[in-house]
Scaffold this motif. Structure first.
Motif, PDB file in Angstrom:
ATOM      1  N   GLN A   1       0.830  -1.205   0.000  1.00 34.24           N
ATOM      2  CA  GLN A   1       0.000   0.000   0.000  1.00 34.24           C
ATOM      3  C   GLN A   1       0.865   1.256   0.000  1.00 34.24           C
ATOM      4  N   LEU A   2       0.254   2.334  -0.478  1.00 34.58           N
ATOM      5  CA  LEU A   2       0.899   3.650  -0.486  1.00 34.58           C
ATOM      6  C   LEU A   2       0.215   4.563   0.514  1.00 34.58           C
ATOM      7  N   THR A   3       1.012   5.440   1.113  1.00 34.52           N
ATOM      8  CA  THR A   3       0.442   6.457   1.993  1.00 34.52           C
ATOM      9  C   THR A   3       1.456   7.577   2.187  1.00 34.52           C
ATOM     10  N   VAL A   4       1.000   8.670   2.759  1.00 36.03           N
ATOM     11  CA  VAL A   4       1.885   9.776   3.130  1.00 36.03           C
ATOM     12  C   VAL A   4       2.079   9.721   4.632  1.00 36.03           C
ATOM     13  N   ALA A   5       3.333   9.750   5.061  1.00 37.76           N
ATOM     14  CA  ALA A   5       3.634   9.623   6.485  1.00 37.76           C
ATOM     15  C   ALA A   5       4.402  10.838   6.984  1.00 37.76           C
ATOM     16  N   ASP A   6       4.191  11.134   8.265  1.00 38.65           N
ATOM     17  CA  ASP A   6       4.963  12.182   8.941  1.00 38.65           C
ATOM     18  C   ASP A   6       6.389  11.643   9.122  1.00 38.65           C
ATOM     19  N   VAL A   7       7.360  12.288   8.469  1.00 36.48           N
ATOM     20  CA  VAL A   7       8.716  11.764   8.466  1.00 36.48           C
ATOM     21  C   VAL A   7       9.316  11.699   9.864  1.00 36.48           C
ATOM     22  N   SER A   8       8.867  12.567  10.756  1.00 32.66           N
ATOM     23  CA  SER A   8       9.423  12.587  12.110  1.00 32.66           C
ATOM     24  C   SER A   8       8.904  11.440  12.971  1.00 32.66           C
ATOM     25  N   LYS A   9       7.795  10.802  12.549  1.00 27.47           N
ATOM     26  CA  LYS A   9       7.194   9.741  13.341  1.00 27.47           C
ATOM     27  C   LYS A   9       7.555   8.346  12.849  1.00 27.47           C
ATOM     28  N   LEU A  10       8.290   8.260  11.754  1.00 30.61           N
ATOM     29  CA  LEU A  10       8.698   6.950  11.247  1.00 30.61           C
ATOM     30  C   LEU A  10       9.743   6.336  12.182  1.00 30.61           C
ATOM     31  N   LYS A  11       9.574   5.059  12.518  1.00 28.67           N
ATOM     32  CA  LYS A  11      10.475   4.377  13.433  1.00 28.67           C
ATOM     33  C   LYS A  11      11.636   3.743  12.650  1.00 28.67           C
ATOM     34  N   LEU A  12      12.847   4.197  12.939  1.00 28.31           N
ATOM     35  CA  LEU A  12      14.023   3.663  12.262  1.00 28.31           C
ATOM     36  C   LEU A  12      14.475   2.362  12.923  1.00 28.31           C
ATOM     37  N   LEU A  13      15.284   1.595  12.228  1.00 31.26           N
ATOM     38  CA  LEU A  13      15.789   0.330  12.746  1.00 31.26           C
ATOM     39  C   LEU A  13      16.711   0.556  13.937  1.00 31.26           C
ATOM     40  N   ASP A  14      16.588  -0.304  14.941  1.00 35.64           N
ATOM     41  CA  ASP A  14      17.525  -0.234  16.065  1.00 35.64           C
ATOM     42  C   ASP A  14      18.895  -0.770  15.646  1.00 35.64           C
ATOM     43  N   LYS A  15      18.894  -1.786  14.765  1.00 34.99           N
ATOM     44  CA  LYS A  15      20.134  -2.365  14.259  1.00 34.99           C
ATOM     45  C   LYS A  15      20.101  -2.347  12.734  1.00 34.99           C
ATOM     46  N   ASN A  16      21.038  -1.644  12.166  1.00 35.00           N
ATOM     47  CA  ASN A  16      21.117  -1.565  10.711  1.00 35.00           C
ATOM     48  C   ASN A  16      22.559  -1.781  10.284  1.00 35.00           C
ATOM     49  N   ALA A  17      22.798  -2.889   9.585  1.00 35.66           N
ATOM     50  CA  ALA A  17      24.161  -3.218   9.164  1.00 35.66           C
ATOM     51  C   ALA A  17      24.663  -2.290   8.063  1.00 35.66           C
ATOM     52  N   ARG A  18      23.754  -1.683   7.330  1.00 39.42           N
ATOM     53  CA  ARG A  18      24.145  -0.777   6.250  1.00 39.42           C
ATOM     54  C   ARG A  18      24.453   0.606   6.834  1.00 39.42           C
ATOM     55  N   TYR A  19      25.645   1.105   6.524  1.00 38.13           N
ATOM     56  CA  TYR A  19      26.016   2.441   6.995  1.00 38.13           C
ATOM     57  C   TYR A  19      26.356   3.310   5.800  1.00 38.13           C
ATOM     58  N   MET A  20      26.395   4.609   6.023  1.00 37.92           N
ATOM     59  CA  MET A  20      26.675   5.560   4.947  1.00 37.92           C
ATOM     60  C   MET A  20      27.597   6.642   5.482  1.00 37.92           C
ATOM     61  N   LYS A  21      28.702   6.854   4.780  1.00 41.29           N
ATOM     62  CA  LYS A  21      29.641   7.893   5.192  1.00 41.29           C
ATOM     63  C   LYS A  21      29.042   9.271   4.978  1.00 41.29           C
ATOM     64  N   LYS A  22      29.499  10.251   5.757  1.00 40.09           N
ATOM     65  CA  LYS A  22      28.885  11.582   5.734  1.00 40.09           C
ATOM     66  C   LYS A  22      28.911  12.233   4.348  1.00 40.09           C
ATOM     67  N   PRO A  23      30.027  12.168   3.584  1.00 41.51           N
ATOM     68  CA  PRO A  23      30.000  12.798   2.257  1.00 41.51           C
ATOM     69  C   PRO A  23      28.918  12.202   1.360  1.00 41.51           C
ATOM     70  N   VAL A  24      28.699  10.887   1.454  1.00 40.59           N
ATOM     71  CA  VAL A  24      27.665  10.240   0.655  1.00 40.59           C
ATOM     72  C   VAL A  24      26.285  10.642   1.166  1.00 40.59           C
ATOM     73  N   PHE A  25      26.123  10.692   2.478  1.00 41.66           N
ATOM     74  CA  PHE A  25      24.842  11.106   3.072  1.00 41.66           C
ATOM     75  C   PHE A  25      24.508  12.540   2.676  1.00 41.66           C
ATOM     76  N   ASP A  26      25.516  13.383   2.626  1.00 42.99           N
ATOM     77  CA  ASP A  26      25.287  14.786   2.228  1.00 42.99           C
ATOM     78  C   ASP A  26      24.821  14.863   0.783  1.00 42.99           C
ATOM     79  N   LYS A  27      25.387  14.033  -0.091  1.00 44.83           N
ATOM     80  CA  LYS A  27      24.946  14.005  -1.486  1.00 44.83           C
ATOM     81  C   LYS A  27      23.506  13.525  -1.586  1.00 44.83           C
ATOM     82  N   LEU A  28      23.153  12.516  -0.779  1.00 40.38           N
ATOM     83  CA  LEU A  28      21.781  12.017  -0.762  1.00 40.38           C
ATOM     84  C   LEU A  28      20.818  13.113  -0.312  1.00 40.38           C
ATOM     85  N   THR A  29      21.219  13.864   0.702  1.00 40.22           N
ATOM     86  CA  THR A  29      20.377  14.956   1.208  1.00 40.22           C
ATOM     87  C   THR A  29      20.180  16.032   0.146  1.00 40.22           C
TER      88      THR A  29
END
Length: 275
Positions: A25-53
């Protein structure tokens, strides 16, 4: 999300499910209320994260996060960095894809790992061509690639083949001792019939040999290639021995004919006696 938009999404999701397009299903969600993973093996370095932003700031969130709805909260299973980058970019609401089916802990972790792990690979030459086609440097930066990445790939090595290349095929077949002895016997008989050595054969000759092996397999109901070649050797020995036997019989017949004349023809002594 306002009530009118919610009703439209409910109708859309029901229609997609009814037509068998997807159970998600599709919906619009409040981005501040989305629950992120407590454990996430995938990481992203800051320069890459900045490009994503910066990409989300310019183009919006083009790849939807996938979430699980437990009845009260949306838990992000895939797209945690995209959600964090959307927050960093100042987005208040984002479009998400979700499921509200019951999922065990193991199922949720499996989805998380699969989304992180299962991905394709880039063709270096095509990737380089696509990269070179982006004229503006700011746009190149938003792709996540840089000039250093393509320098590490190195130049493509191109080799030139002069003249017509020889097309060859190497075949390795393993035989048991008794099979090899029988094949050697066939080879000896064949060698007696030839006048010269044969070292190189045409590629078409290999195809002819392969067709013969397949024909023997089919006619004799044989699966193993080595056994099929042994059967071919047996057939060759039988044919050669028959041919040699026929030649011996014909030779004896010629000798007899030389001595008695043609069959049905009377000898000189018989003709004189008859006279």
């Amino acid at each position: 999300m306002d009530e009118e938009l919610r009703r439209h999404f409910e109708k859309l999701n029901a229609l997609l499910r009814q037509r068998g397009v997807t159970s998600l299903q599709l919906t619009v969600a409040d981005v501040s209320k989305l629950k992120l993973l407590d454990k996430n093996a995938r990481y992203m370095k800051k320069p890459v994260f900045d490009k994503l932003t910066r990409g989300i700031e310019q183009w919006g969130l083009q790849s939807l996060p996938f979430c699980w709805f437990d009845g009260s909260d949306f838990h992000v299973l895939s797209g945690n960095h995209r959600v964090m980058a959307a927050r960093e970019a100042g987005k208040k609401e984002i479009l998400i894809l979700f499921t509200d089916e019951k999922l065990e802990d193991g199922e949720r972790v499996a989805i998380q790992l699969a989304h992180n792990r299962i991905c394709g690979e880039d063709d270096p030459q095509l990737l380089n061509e696509l990269w070179a086609g982006i004229g503006q440097i700011p746009l190149k930066e938003l792709t996540g690639f840089d000039d250093e990445y393509f320098k590490k790939l190195g130049p493509l090595e191109m080799s030139t083949i002069k003249g017509s290349p020889l097309v060859m095929k190497k075949v390795s077949i393993v035989f048991f001792k008794e099979d090899m002895e029988r094949i050697a016997q066939a080879r000896e008989l064949i060698e007696k019939e030839r006048d010269d050595e044969l070292w190189v054969a045409r590629f078409a000759d290999f195809n002819l040999f392969l067709e013969a092996v397949l024909s023997v397999k089919e006619s004799k109901n044989i699966i193993n290639t080595a056994l099929a070649i042994r059967a071919m050797s047996e057939m060759a020995i039988e044919a050669l021995e028959k041919e040699q036997g026929d030649e011996g019989t014909q030779g004896q017949a010629h000798k007899a004919q030389d001595h008695t004349g043609q069959p049905g023809e009377k000898s000189a002594k018989q003709r004189r006696a008859a006279a």
